[in-house]
Motif scaffolding. Structure first.
Motif, mmCIF file in Angstrom:
data_model
loop_
_atom_site.group_PDB
_atom_site.id
_atom_site.type_symbol
_atom_site.label_atom_id
_atom_site.label_comp_id
_atom_site.label_asym_id
_atom_site.label_seq_id
_atom_site.Cartn_x
_atom_site.Cartn_y
_atom_site.Cartn_z
ATOM 1 N N UNK A 29 -8.830 6.454 -47.938
ATOM 2 C CA UNK A 29 -9.489 7.213 -46.870
ATOM 3 C C UNK A 29 -8.441 7.586 -45.718
ATOM 4 N N UNK A 30 -7.652 6.809 -45.560
ATOM 5 C CA UNK A 30 -6.422 7.171 -44.603
ATOM 6 C C UNK A 30 -5.654 8.169 -45.210
ATOM 7 N N UNK A 31 -5.142 8.085 -46.568
ATOM 8 C CA UNK A 31 -4.488 9.337 -46.901
ATOM 9 C C UNK A 31 -5.389 10.906 -46.832
ATOM 10 N N UNK A 32 -6.582 10.463 -47.389
ATOM 11 C CA UNK A 32 -7.242 11.842 -47.227
ATOM 12 C C UNK A 32 -7.563 12.452 -45.951
ATOM 13 N N UNK A 33 -7.813 11.525 -44.974
ATOM 14 C CA UNK A 33 -8.262 11.988 -43.508
ATOM 15 C C UNK A 33 -7.230 12.560 -42.869
ATOM 16 N N UNK A 34 -5.814 12.413 -43.347
ATOM 17 C CA UNK A 34 -4.790 13.232 -42.799
ATOM 18 C C UNK A 34 -4.634 12.949 -41.149
ATOM 19 N N UNK A 35 -4.726 14.086 -40.767
ATOM 20 C CA UNK A 35 -4.099 14.137 -39.331
ATOM 21 C C UNK A 35 -4.631 13.004 -38.416
ATOM 22 N N UNK A 36 -3.728 11.964 -38.481
ATOM 23 C CA UNK A 36 -3.864 10.832 -37.699
ATOM 24 C C UNK A 36 -3.165 11.310 -36.254
ATOM 25 N N UNK A 37 -2.170 12.178 -36.425
ATOM 26 C CA UNK A 37 -1.472 12.565 -34.976
ATOM 27 C C UNK A 37 -2.273 12.895 -33.955
ATOM 28 N N UNK A 38 -3.542 13.429 -34.209
ATOM 29 C CA UNK A 38 -4.388 14.095 -33.303
ATOM 30 C C UNK A 38 -4.880 12.838 -32.291
ATOM 31 N N UNK A 39 -4.851 11.525 -33.026
ATOM 32 C CA UNK A 39 -5.119 10.406 -32.057
ATOM 33 C C UNK A 39 -4.382 10.419 -30.869
ATOM 34 N N UNK A 40 -3.155 10.861 -30.802
ATOM 35 C CA UNK A 40 -2.247 10.824 -29.710
ATOM 36 C C UNK A 40 -2.491 11.983 -28.871
ATOM 37 N N UNK A 87 -22.798 -4.170 -50.035
ATOM 38 C CA UNK A 87 -21.173 -4.275 -49.790
ATOM 39 C C UNK A 87 -20.721 -3.031 -50.161
ATOM 40 N N UNK A 88 -21.098 -2.468 -51.352
ATOM 41 C CA UNK A 88 -20.545 -1.363 -51.844
ATOM 42 C C UNK A 88 -20.920 -0.264 -50.967
ATOM 43 N N UNK A 89 -22.224 -0.210 -50.727
ATOM 44 C CA UNK A 89 -22.495 1.306 -49.834
ATOM 45 C C UNK A 89 -22.037 1.188 -48.550
ATOM 46 N N UNK A 90 -21.603 -0.095 -47.812
ATOM 47 C CA UNK A 90 -20.987 -0.043 -46.535
ATOM 48 C C UNK A 90 -19.709 0.205 -46.849
ATOM 49 N N UNK A 91 -18.912 0.051 -47.930
ATOM 50 C CA UNK A 91 -17.655 0.456 -47.899
ATOM 51 C C UNK A 91 -17.490 1.903 -48.397
ATOM 52 N N UNK A 92 -18.537 2.618 -48.971
ATOM 53 C CA UNK A 92 -18.740 4.016 -48.996
ATOM 54 C C UNK A 92 -19.013 4.651 -47.623
ATOM 55 N N UNK A 93 -19.597 3.938 -46.623
ATOM 56 C CA UNK A 93 -19.747 4.567 -45.443
ATOM 57 C C UNK A 93 -18.244 4.299 -44.701
ATOM 58 N N UNK A 94 -17.819 3.064 -44.904
ATOM 59 C CA UNK A 94 -16.301 2.981 -44.338
ATOM 60 C C UNK A 94 -15.431 4.102 -44.766
ATOM 61 N N UNK A 95 -15.463 4.308 -45.910
ATOM 62 C CA UNK A 95 -14.576 5.072 -46.613
ATOM 63 C C UNK A 95 -14.322 6.519 -45.841
ATOM 64 N N UNK A 97 -15.798 7.471 -42.807
ATOM 65 C CA UNK A 97 -15.733 7.340 -41.392
ATOM 66 C C UNK A 97 -14.458 8.059 -40.934
ATOM 67 N N UNK A 98 -13.451 7.467 -41.385
ATOM 68 C CA UNK A 98 -12.038 8.181 -41.205
ATOM 69 C C UNK A 98 -11.967 9.559 -41.364
ATOM 70 N N UNK A 99 -12.589 10.017 -42.690
ATOM 71 C CA UNK A 99 -12.384 11.529 -43.043
ATOM 72 C C UNK A 99 -13.019 12.189 -41.922
ATOM 73 N N UNK A 100 -14.396 11.662 -41.477
ATOM 74 C CA UNK A 100 -15.258 12.484 -40.709
ATOM 75 C C UNK A 100 -14.350 12.638 -39.147
ATOM 76 N N UNK A 101 -13.987 11.368 -38.718
ATOM 77 C CA UNK A 101 -13.403 11.394 -37.338
ATOM 78 C C UNK A 101 -12.019 11.975 -37.244
ATOM 79 N N UNK A 102 -11.239 11.738 -38.171
ATOM 80 C CA UNK A 102 -9.832 11.898 -38.275
ATOM 81 C C UNK A 102 -9.574 13.251 -38.857
#
Length: 164
Positions: A29-40, A87-95, A97-102
């Protein structure tokens, strides 16, 4: 804690897989969401932790999630399939979130997505508790962190509305 030392090789493999699964999902998820520099660059609320805290916290949370899911997986409960499905469904949602946000910078939609995730985590904890209180308790830090993340997410949405 003789349980861990009494594990056979199959049990150890299941434990390792249970821990690696959420770690891999979080990393992907972190790899796909990419642009984490926007957090700064965005406006953040005063309670925002420094960026280096997030990977540390998430690594710990993913390990706890994996151990917790392993306890459920190894149980003899007839409820375990339903609990592991949640548990699997919440992992899907967790996955996602970063893509949607970042990745997409959709802060309000990410907040709504996170609220759905928090509800799923609460349901999962309840289901886990019926099978193993210990497995449920291991999910509490994740639940609390996601509530804090919802606060951060909502405040970032409010503080950056005019910015785009």
């Amino acid at each position: 804690m003789g349980y861990i030392t009494d594990m056979n090789k199959n049990n150890r493999s299941a434990l390792v897989i249970s821990i690696l699964l959420p770690l891999a999902i979080g990393s992907l998820s972190t790899l796909i969401s990419g642009n984490r520099s926007m957090y700064f660059l965005i406006n953040k609320p005063a309670l925002s932790p420094p960026a280096f805290i997030f990977p540390i916290v998430w690594t710990i949370l993913y390990i706890l999630m994996g151990i917790s899911s392993y306890i459920i997986y190894e149980s003899e409960s007839p409820r375990k399939s339903n609990a592991l499905r949640t548990y699997a469904v919440q992992l899907f949602f967790n996955f996602f979130w970063s893509i949607i946000f970042f990745g997409l910078s959709q802060y309000f939609f990410a907040f709504l997505w996170l609220l759905a995730l928090i509800i799923l985590i609460a349901v999962m904890i309840y289901q886990f508790y019926k099978i193993s209180p210990a497995a449920a308790y291991l999910q509490i830090p994740y639940f609390v962190w996601c509530i804090f993340a919802a606060y951060l997410n909502f405040m970032i949405y409010i503080m950056n509305k005019s910015a785009g």
